[in-house]
Design a protein around this motif. Structure first.
Motif, PDB file in Angstrom:
ATOM      1  N   VAL A 138       0.859  -1.487  -0.094  1.00  0.00           N
ATOM      2  CA  VAL A 138      -0.088  -0.038  -0.220  1.00  0.00           C
ATOM      3  C   VAL A 138       0.964   1.864  -0.009  1.00  0.00           C
ATOM      4  CG1 VAL A 138      -1.556   1.443   1.095  1.00  0.00           C
ATOM      5  CG2 VAL A 138      -1.783  -1.320   1.181  1.00  0.00           C
ATOM      6  N   MET A 139       2.543   1.388   0.534  1.00  0.00           N
ATOM      7  CA  MET A 139       2.794   2.484   1.126  1.00  0.00           C
ATOM      8  C   MET A 139       4.217   2.301  -0.214  1.00  0.00           C
ATOM      9  SD  MET A 139       1.497   4.465   3.044  1.00  0.00           S
ATOM     10  CE  MET A 139       2.723   5.469   3.689  1.00  0.00           C
ATOM     11  N   GLN A 140       4.237   1.585  -0.573  1.00  0.00           N
ATOM     12  CA  GLN A 140       5.346   2.028  -2.140  1.00  0.00           C
ATOM     13  C   GLN A 140       4.136   2.476  -3.040  1.00  0.00           C
ATOM     14  OE1 GLN A 140       7.239  -1.448  -2.729  1.00  0.00           O
ATOM     15  NE2 GLN A 140       7.578  -2.565  -0.849  1.00  0.00           N
ATOM     16  N   ARG A 141       2.383   1.118  -3.298  1.00  0.00           N
ATOM     17  CA  ARG A 141       1.948   2.525  -4.263  1.00  0.00           C
ATOM     18  C   ARG A 141       1.541   3.560  -4.190  1.00  0.00           C
ATOM     19  NH1 ARG A 141      -0.920  -0.838  -7.980  1.00  0.00           N
ATOM     20  NH2 ARG A 141      -0.344  -3.311  -7.543  1.00  0.00           N
ATOM     21  N   MET A 142       1.606   3.820  -2.841  1.00  0.00           N
ATOM     22  CA  MET A 142       0.880   5.299  -2.302  1.00  0.00           C
ATOM     23  C   MET A 142       1.581   6.200  -2.638  1.00  0.00           C
ATOM     24  SD  MET A 142      -2.023   5.160  -2.077  1.00  0.00           S
ATOM     25  CE  MET A 142      -2.367   7.021  -1.087  1.00  0.00           C
ATOM     26  N   THR A 143       3.604   5.693  -2.447  1.00  0.00           N
ATOM     27  CA  THR A 143       4.582   6.853  -2.686  1.00  0.00           C
ATOM     28  C   THR A 143       4.556   7.013  -4.385  1.00  0.00           C
ATOM     29  OG1 THR A 143       5.234   5.697  -0.628  1.00  0.00           O
ATOM     30  CG2 THR A 143       6.937   7.013  -2.433  1.00  0.00           C
ATOM     31  N   GLY A 144       4.727   5.414  -4.964  1.00  0.00           N
ATOM     32  CA  GLY A 144       4.428   6.101  -6.612  1.00  0.00           C
ATOM     33  C   GLY A 144       3.588   6.920  -7.256  1.00  0.00           C
ATOM     34  N   LEU A 145       2.301   7.043  -6.520  1.00  0.00           N
ATOM     35  CA  LEU A 145       1.591   8.020  -6.765  1.00  0.00           C
ATOM     36  C   LEU A 145       1.920   8.742  -6.858  1.00  0.00           C
ATOM     37  CD1 LEU A 145      -2.194   6.164  -5.442  1.00  0.00           C
ATOM     38  CD2 LEU A 145      -1.063   6.306  -8.077  1.00  0.00           C
ATOM     39  N   LEU A 146       2.345   9.548  -4.926  1.00  0.00           N
ATOM     40  CA  LEU A 146       2.816  10.985  -5.098  1.00  0.00           C
ATOM     41  C   LEU A 146       3.892  11.235  -5.379  1.00  0.00           C
ATOM     42  CD1 LEU A 146       3.134  13.435  -2.698  1.00  0.00           C
ATOM     43  CD2 LEU A 146       4.126  11.835  -1.603  1.00  0.00           C
ATOM     44  N   VAL A 147       5.217  10.540  -6.252  1.00  0.00           N
ATOM     45  CA  VAL A 147       6.131  11.248  -6.463  1.00  0.00           C
ATOM     46  C   VAL A 147       4.918  11.349  -8.363  1.00  0.00           C
ATOM     47  CG1 VAL A 147       7.779   9.965  -8.545  1.00  0.00           C
ATOM     48  CG2 VAL A 147       7.402   9.673  -5.853  1.00  0.00           C
ATOM     49  N   GLY A 148       4.197  10.461  -8.924  1.00  0.00           N
ATOM     50  CA  GLY A 148       3.474  10.461  -9.938  1.00  0.00           C
ATOM     51  C   GLY A 148       2.398  12.013 -10.087  1.00  0.00           C
ATOM     52  N   ALA A 149       1.897  12.623  -8.718  1.00  0.00           N
ATOM     53  CA  ALA A 149       1.377  13.588  -8.361  1.00  0.00           C
ATOM     54  C   ALA A 149       2.339  14.501  -8.771  1.00  0.00           C
ATOM     55  CB  ALA A 149       0.535  13.759  -6.266  1.00  0.00           C
ATOM     56  N   VAL A 150       3.690  14.836  -7.592  1.00  0.00           N
ATOM     57  CA  VAL A 150       4.300  16.169  -7.419  1.00  0.00           C
ATOM     58  C   VAL A 150       5.147  15.978  -9.477  1.00  0.00           C
ATOM     59  CG1 VAL A 150       6.226  16.844  -7.259  1.00  0.00           C
ATOM     60  CG2 VAL A 150       4.943  15.545  -5.362  1.00  0.00           C
ATOM     61  N   PHE A 151       4.898  15.489  -9.539  1.00  0.00           N
ATOM     62  CA  PHE A 151       5.426  15.547 -11.230  1.00  0.00           C
ATOM     63  C   PHE A 151       4.886  16.294 -12.115  1.00  0.00           C
ATOM     64  CE2 PHE A 151       9.629  12.708 -10.176  1.00  0.00           C
ATOM     65  CZ  PHE A 151      10.254  13.985  -9.987  1.00  0.00           C
ATOM     66  N   GLY A 152       3.657  15.421 -12.078  1.00  0.00           N
ATOM     67  CA  GLY A 152       2.591  15.756 -12.353  1.00  0.00           C
ATOM     68  C   GLY A 152       2.264  17.511 -12.461  1.00  0.00           C
ATOM     69  N   ALA A 153       2.202  17.823 -10.797  1.00  0.00           N
ATOM     70  CA  ALA A 153       2.096  19.468 -10.595  1.00  0.00           C
ATOM     71  C   ALA A 153       2.872  20.306 -11.275  1.00  0.00           C
ATOM     72  CB  ALA A 153       1.806  19.160  -8.773  1.00  0.00           C
ATOM     73  N   VAL A 154       3.634  19.426 -11.700  1.00  0.00           N
ATOM     74  CA  VAL A 154       5.604  20.712 -12.106  1.00  0.00           C
ATOM     75  C   VAL A 154       5.268  21.234 -13.339  1.00  0.00           C
ATOM     76  CG1 VAL A 154       7.704  20.525 -12.702  1.00  0.00           C
ATOM     77  CG2 VAL A 154       7.181  19.907 -10.035  1.00  0.00           C
ATOM     78  N   PHE A 155       5.153  18.967 -14.262  1.00  0.00           N
ATOM     79  CA  PHE A 155       3.915  20.055 -15.442  1.00  0.00           C
ATOM     80  C   PHE A 155       3.515  20.780 -15.909  1.00  0.00           C
ATOM     81  CE2 PHE A 155       6.329  15.555 -16.371  1.00  0.00           C
ATOM     82  CZ  PHE A 155       6.272  15.476 -18.012  1.00  0.00           C
ATOM     83  N   VAL A 156       2.259  21.076 -14.984  1.00  0.00           N
ATOM     84  CA  VAL A 156       1.355  22.343 -15.103  1.00  0.00           C
ATOM     85  C   VAL A 156       1.709  23.628 -14.658  1.00  0.00           C
ATOM     86  CG1 VAL A 156      -0.495  22.787 -14.343  1.00  0.00           C
ATOM     87  CG2 VAL A 156      -0.242  20.562 -15.254  1.00  0.00           C
ATOM     88  N   VAL A 157       2.547  23.625 -13.816  1.00  0.00           N
ATOM     89  CA  VAL A 157       3.330  25.313 -12.932  1.00  0.00           C
ATOM     90  C   VAL A 157       4.375  25.142 -13.894  1.00  0.00           C
ATOM     91  CG1 VAL A 157       4.317  25.900 -11.147  1.00  0.00           C
ATOM     92  CG2 VAL A 157       2.663  24.173 -11.097  1.00  0.00           C
ATOM     93  N   VAL A 158       4.956  24.964 -14.821  1.00  0.00           N
ATOM     94  CA  VAL A 158       6.209  25.258 -15.356  1.00  0.00           C
ATOM     95  C   VAL A 158       5.637  25.637 -16.892  1.00  0.00           C
ATOM     96  CG1 VAL A 158       8.386  24.501 -16.492  1.00  0.00           C
ATOM     97  CG2 VAL A 158       7.934  23.927 -14.121  1.00  0.00           C
ATOM     98  N   ASN A 159       4.391  25.023 -16.716  1.00  0.00           N
ATOM     99  CA  ASN A 159       4.152  24.870 -18.676  1.00  0.00           C
ATOM    100  C   ASN A 159       2.913  25.598 -18.754  1.00  0.00           C
ATOM    101  OD1 ASN A 159       6.349  23.663 -19.798  1.00  0.00           O
ATOM    102  ND2 ASN A 159       5.715  21.337 -18.179  1.00  0.00           N
TER     103      ASN A 159
END
Length: 190
Positions: free
Chosen positions: A12-33
């Protein structure tokens, strides 16, 4: 030891950590672009929504960590050798590809499209490693958004490449991470 819902804490925690990494990069994609040719109101709405999306996944991560308890015994590791090989290849392709694009004197917008393409392909590569084909869905979408941007760079629509390959890729990542995070949270409470 398993949790009430039959899932392993570490999984569960590995999956949630993977989701968190994806969310952070998704936010960076939006904020920067998120930028011109979008108007200022749209840019601000997109950036705020992206940050809220990432914050919601962070809250789900903390809620999972607080609710679940560690388990003993052998554990599956999502971040093992296969993961490291894919990430290593991704870094080489990202930075090597951007250097090649610069040497070829391609417009700066090409970099955004290239990043979306490589990130998409890396998600597709994770699907068989993690034995989770649902991750291939955002991977295919990001790959296609990257290809669309690479094509658009040679057209009059070049100004829209950061939106198509950057913002939309970020929206896909955030939508996926929030959706899968919410499903994981509600499945454990059901």
């Amino acid at each position: 030891m398993q949790t009430e819902s039959g899932t392993d804490f570490n999984d569960v925690m590995q999956r949630m950590t993977g989701l968190l990494v994806g969310a952070v990069f998704g936010a960076v994609f939006v904020v920067v672009n998120a930028q011109s040719p979008l108007n200022t109101v749209a840019v601000n709405i997109l950036r705020v929504a992206a940050c809220l999306g990432a914050a919601s996944v962070l809250a789900m991560w903390f809620a999972s960590a607080r609710k679940e308890r560690p388990t003993a015994g052998p554990q599956r590791n999502m971040f093992g050798r296969g993961y490291l090989i894919v990430v290593f290849a991704e870094v080489i392709l990202l930075f090597g590809g951007i250097r090649v694009l610069t040497a070829w004197e391609r417009p700066e917008q090409t970099n955004v499209a290239w990043v979306a393409f490589v990130v998409g392909v890396h998600f597709i590569a994770f699907a068989p490693i993690w034995k989770d084909w649902s991750i291939a869905i955002p991977g295919v979408v990001l790959t296609l958004l990257g290809v669309a941007g690479l094509v658009m760079v040679s057209t009059a629509a070049i100004a829209w490449v950061p939106f198509v390959s950057g913002v939309l890729s970020g929206v896909v990542l955030l939508t996926g991470t929030v959706t899968f995070g919410w499903r994981a949270m509600t499945a454990r409470t059901a």
